[in-house]
Design a protein around this motif. Structure first.
Motif, PDB file in Angstrom:
ATOM      1  N   LEU A  55       0.827  -1.201   0.000  1.00 22.86           N
ATOM      2  CA  LEU A  55       0.000   0.000   0.000  1.00 22.86           C
ATOM      3  C   LEU A  55       0.862   1.252   0.000  1.00 22.86           C
ATOM      4  O   LEU A  55       0.572   2.220  -0.712  1.00 22.86           O
ATOM      5  CB  LEU A  55      -0.937  -0.001   1.214  1.00 22.86           C
ATOM      6  N   LEU A  56       1.917   1.252   0.798  1.00 21.83           N
ATOM      7  CA  LEU A  56       2.807   2.410   0.836  1.00 21.83           C
ATOM      8  C   LEU A  56       3.519   2.606  -0.494  1.00 21.83           C
ATOM      9  O   LEU A  56       3.700   3.734  -0.946  1.00 21.83           O
ATOM     10  CB  LEU A  56       3.821   2.261   1.972  1.00 21.83           C
ATOM     11  N   ALA A  57       3.909   1.526  -1.129  1.00 21.45           N
ATOM     12  CA  ALA A  57       4.569   1.626  -2.426  1.00 21.45           C
ATOM     13  C   ALA A  57       3.622   2.211  -3.465  1.00 21.45           C
ATOM     14  O   ALA A  57       4.017   3.052  -4.276  1.00 21.45           O
ATOM     15  CB  ALA A  57       5.070   0.256  -2.877  1.00 21.45           C
ATOM     16  N   CYS A  58       2.367   1.802  -3.442  1.00 21.44           N
ATOM     17  CA  CYS A  58       1.372   2.333  -4.377  1.00 21.44           C
ATOM     18  C   CYS A  58       1.146   3.819  -4.139  1.00 21.44           C
ATOM     19  O   CYS A  58       1.094   4.607  -5.077  1.00 21.44           O
ATOM     20  CB  CYS A  58       0.049   1.595  -4.240  1.00 21.44           C
ATOM     21  N   SER A  59       1.018   4.204  -2.883  1.00 22.83           N
ATOM     22  CA  SER A  59       0.742   5.607  -2.593  1.00 22.83           C
ATOM     23  C   SER A  59       1.945   6.463  -2.921  1.00 22.83           C
ATOM     24  O   SER A  59       1.806   7.598  -3.360  1.00 22.83           O
ATOM     25  CB  SER A  59       0.310   5.801  -1.144  1.00 22.83           C
ATOM     26  N   ALA A  60       3.160   5.949  -2.753  1.00 20.60           N
ATOM     27  CA  ALA A  60       4.363   6.717  -3.083  1.00 20.60           C
ATOM     28  C   ALA A  60       4.434   6.972  -4.581  1.00 20.60           C
ATOM     29  O   ALA A  60       4.884   8.034  -5.022  1.00 20.60           O
ATOM     30  CB  ALA A  60       5.604   5.974  -2.607  1.00 20.60           C
TER      31      ALA A  60
END
Length: 68
Positions: A55-60
């Protein structure tokens, strides 16, 4: 740009309705507000199944900085 293309663009740029009525749009679309208690419960108990790292990778990747 040819006259025909310009005419088509002018027709597409015009609003569909003369005015905007939020209440009428709500009725047409069958809008039902969410119950506050249900909403609060959804916040407390999210059903997130993906790993936090994904999720963090997608939002970044989605972060865009606007400069004015």
């Amino acid at each position: 740009m040819q006259a025909d293309e310009k005419n088509i663009l002018e027709q597409l740029a015009k609003p569909i309705r003369a005015g905007f009525d939020l209440e009428e749009m709500k009725r047409e679309q069958g809008y039902q507000p969410i119950n506050k208690a249900e909403f609060d419960q959804l916040i407390k108990e999210p059903d997130i199944q993906e790993p936090l790292e994904d999720l963090l990778a997608c939002s970044a990747n989605d972060i865009k900085i606007n400069t004015f």
